[in-house]
Motif scaffolding. Structure first.
Motif, mmCIF file in Angstrom:
data_model
loop_
_atom_site.group_PDB
_atom_site.id
_atom_site.type_symbol
_atom_site.label_atom_id
_atom_site.label_comp_id
_atom_site.label_asym_id
_atom_site.label_seq_id
_atom_site.Cartn_x
_atom_site.Cartn_y
_atom_site.Cartn_z
ATOM 1 N N TYR A 86 37.053 40.156 49.975
ATOM 2 C CA TYR A 86 36.007 40.215 50.990
ATOM 3 C C TYR A 86 35.457 41.642 51.058
ATOM 4 O O TYR A 86 35.784 42.413 51.960
ATOM 5 C CB TYR A 86 36.551 39.768 52.344
ATOM 6 C CG TYR A 86 37.287 38.456 52.272
ATOM 7 C CD1 TYR A 86 36.611 37.276 51.942
ATOM 8 C CD2 TYR A 86 38.665 38.383 52.495
ATOM 9 C CE1 TYR A 86 37.282 36.067 51.853
ATOM 10 C CE2 TYR A 86 39.331 37.177 52.419
ATOM 11 C CZ TYR A 86 38.645 36.022 52.088
ATOM 12 O OH TYR A 86 39.310 34.822 52.003
ATOM 13 N N PRO A 87 34.605 42.001 50.122
ATOM 14 C CA PRO A 87 34.108 43.375 50.049
ATOM 15 C C PRO A 87 33.125 43.702 51.156
ATOM 16 O O PRO A 87 32.424 42.833 51.675
ATOM 17 C CB PRO A 87 33.424 43.415 48.681
ATOM 18 C CG PRO A 87 32.935 42.009 48.494
ATOM 19 C CD PRO A 87 34.021 41.142 49.070
ATOM 20 N N SER A 88 33.059 44.989 51.490
ATOM 21 C CA SER A 88 32.056 45.454 52.442
ATOM 22 C C SER A 88 30.726 45.663 51.738
ATOM 23 O O SER A 88 30.636 45.678 50.501
ATOM 24 C CB SER A 88 32.503 46.785 53.065
ATOM 25 O OG SER A 88 32.404 47.829 52.099
ATOM 26 N N ILE A 89 29.681 45.867 52.525
ATOM 27 C CA ILE A 89 28.373 46.213 51.969
ATOM 28 C C ILE A 89 28.467 47.509 51.175
ATOM 29 O O ILE A 89 27.762 47.690 50.169
ATOM 30 C CB ILE A 89 27.328 46.312 53.104
ATOM 31 C CG1 ILE A 89 25.944 46.675 52.557
ATOM 32 C CG2 ILE A 89 27.745 47.298 54.190
ATOM 33 C CD1 ILE A 89 25.330 45.661 51.634
ATOM 34 N N PHE A 90 29.351 48.419 51.568
ATOM 35 C CA PHE A 90 29.534 49.661 50.822
ATOM 36 C C PHE A 90 30.067 49.379 49.418
ATOM 37 O O PHE A 90 29.587 49.964 48.438
ATOM 38 C CB PHE A 90 30.494 50.590 51.568
ATOM 39 C CG PHE A 90 29.927 51.210 52.799
ATOM 40 C CD1 PHE A 90 29.261 52.424 52.748
ATOM 41 C CD2 PHE A 90 30.053 50.587 54.035
ATOM 42 C CE1 PHE A 90 28.731 53.007 53.885
ATOM 43 C CE2 PHE A 90 29.531 51.163 55.186
ATOM 44 C CZ PHE A 90 28.864 52.371 55.107
ATOM 45 N N ARG A 91 31.051 48.503 49.324
ATOM 46 C CA ARG A 91 31.612 48.209 48.003
ATOM 47 C C ARG A 91 30.604 47.483 47.116
ATOM 48 O O ARG A 91 30.507 47.768 45.913
ATOM 49 C CB ARG A 91 32.889 47.371 48.151
ATOM 50 C CG ARG A 91 33.610 47.133 46.824
ATOM 51 C CD ARG A 91 34.931 46.439 47.030
ATOM 52 N NE ARG A 91 35.100 45.367 46.067
ATOM 53 C CZ ARG A 91 35.995 44.392 46.180
ATOM 54 N NH1 ARG A 91 36.804 44.352 47.232
ATOM 55 N NH2 ARG A 91 36.076 43.454 45.268
ATOM 56 N N LEU A 92 29.846 46.567 47.690
ATOM 57 C CA LEU A 92 28.814 45.888 46.909
ATOM 58 C C LEU A 92 27.839 46.898 46.317
ATOM 59 O O LEU A 92 27.487 46.825 45.135
ATOM 60 C CB LEU A 92 28.046 44.899 47.792
ATOM 61 C CG LEU A 92 28.329 43.405 47.567
ATOM 62 C CD1 LEU A 92 29.769 43.081 47.888
ATOM 63 C CD2 LEU A 92 27.362 42.571 48.393
ATOM 64 N N LEU A 93 27.413 47.834 47.148
ATOM 65 C CA LEU A 93 26.451 48.823 46.679
ATOM 66 C C LEU A 93 27.052 49.695 45.583
ATOM 67 O O LEU A 93 26.401 49.959 44.558
ATOM 68 C CB LEU A 93 25.987 49.683 47.854
ATOM 69 C CG LEU A 93 24.980 50.788 47.536
ATOM 70 C CD1 LEU A 93 23.727 50.227 46.862
ATOM 71 C CD2 LEU A 93 24.609 51.530 48.819
ATOM 72 N N ARG A 94 28.292 50.131 45.754
ATOM 73 C CA ARG A 94 28.924 50.978 44.740
ATOM 74 C C ARG A 94 29.088 50.226 43.421
ATOM 75 O O ARG A 94 28.860 50.796 42.341
ATOM 76 C CB ARG A 94 30.280 51.480 45.238
ATOM 77 C CG ARG A 94 31.066 52.318 44.224
ATOM 78 C CD ARG A 94 30.315 53.591 43.839
ATOM 79 N NE ARG A 94 30.280 54.549 44.915
ATOM 80 C CZ ARG A 94 29.211 55.276 45.225
ATOM 81 N NH1 ARG A 94 28.080 55.132 44.540
ATOM 82 N NH2 ARG A 94 29.255 56.137 46.216
#
Length: 278
Positions: A86-94
């Motif tokens: 369950y990734p955060s929006i931060f991880r998706l962007l990275r």
């Protein structure tokens, strides 16, 4: 240059803790500056239980608390799992745009320590009140982030101390709105307003089950404000459909042209986009 297919060059998620829907009846020129230029609702709903870690977790990871499993105790002592499904929006962007610059400024330190993944190279800072506003202003003077998150804790402290939806709570919200105004001024001063998504919301309200607490499945605890402005957002529109706190990450991902995982429950609220104008 913007990433191909991206609607906005950058996203700002600027949040208050524990404000609920109270700003609707207050002098909050910062919030109203954004809402007057975008789409908004004073009747969005947050996750249950209406507790900070659970709600900020659902906002940034776009899954229910049963999935991200964050609690105030856990985020105060453990980092968020780097390999969580369950990734955060931060991880998706990275993962999708490795060069992206990201920052998180929070008055409540566990957001940086336990809700956002620690291995992403996110610039993180914790301070309070005007000092945090100045830190963000200084940061924007030197940096052009793709994603910047802010959390101001004062409204929740005001609710716990004086009671939610009391004058003490309202005063704390207006004080946080002044800090928000500093940040919005910096965004405009640095020429970042026109090509950014600027999203404002809060994690929960309070006072439904206990006058000086939150966590209940009650409208005072669950109803929150939510709104944003940006190049593709309808202007001056009060959203009539349902908006959920998990939609925050989904809207940010859309603005940045990111693919979202199947586990995310967030959606693009009906009527949010200009292209939906009839």
């Amino acid at each position: 240059m913007p990433f191909p297919g991206v609607a906005c060059k950058r996203v700002f998620i600027l949040g208050f803790d524990g404000a609920g829907a109270a700003p609707e009846q207050l002098k909050v020129p910062g919030i109203r500056r954004v809402f007057s230029q975008g789409a908004f609702t004073w009747k969005a709903q947050t996750a249950f239980p209406t507790i900070s870690a659970e709600c900020w977790g659902t906002m940034l990871h776009s899954v229910e608390p049963e999935q991200h499993r964050l609690t105030n105790d856990i985020v105060s002592r453990e980092p968020y799992p780097e390999d969580s499904p369950y990734p955060s929006i931060f991880r998706l962007l990275r993962e999708q745009r490795p060069e992206a610059r990201m920052a998180s400024f929070a008055e409540w330190a566990p957001i940086n320590a336990g809700i956002i993944e620690s291995n992403l190279g996110v610039h993180m800072a914790t301070a309070h009140g005007d000092k945090l506003g100045r830190m963000i202003s200084d940061y924007l003077r030197e940096n052009d982030p793709t994603l910047l998150f802010m959390q101001l804790d004062g409204p929740d402290e005001g609710g716990h101390t004086h009671g939610y939806f009391t004058q003490g709570h309202y005063d704390a919200i207006e004080e946080s709105d002044a800090v928000l105004g500093m940040v919005l001024d910096a965004i405009q001063r640095e020429g970042m307003w026109e090509d950014s998504l600027i999203l404002l919301t809060t994690d929960h309200g309070g006072g439904g089950g206990n006058p000086r607490s939150h966590g209940a499945d009650h409208p005072l605890d669950k109803t929150i404000y939510w709104g944003c402005c940006g190049p593709m957002i309808a202007r001056g529109r009060a959203l009539s459909g349902q908006v959920y706190v998990a939609d925050t990450a989904a809207v940010a991902a859309m603005a940045l042209g990111l693919r979202t995982p199947d586990c995310w429950i967030g959606k693009i609220p009906e009527g949010l986009l200009q292209e939906q104008d009839a």
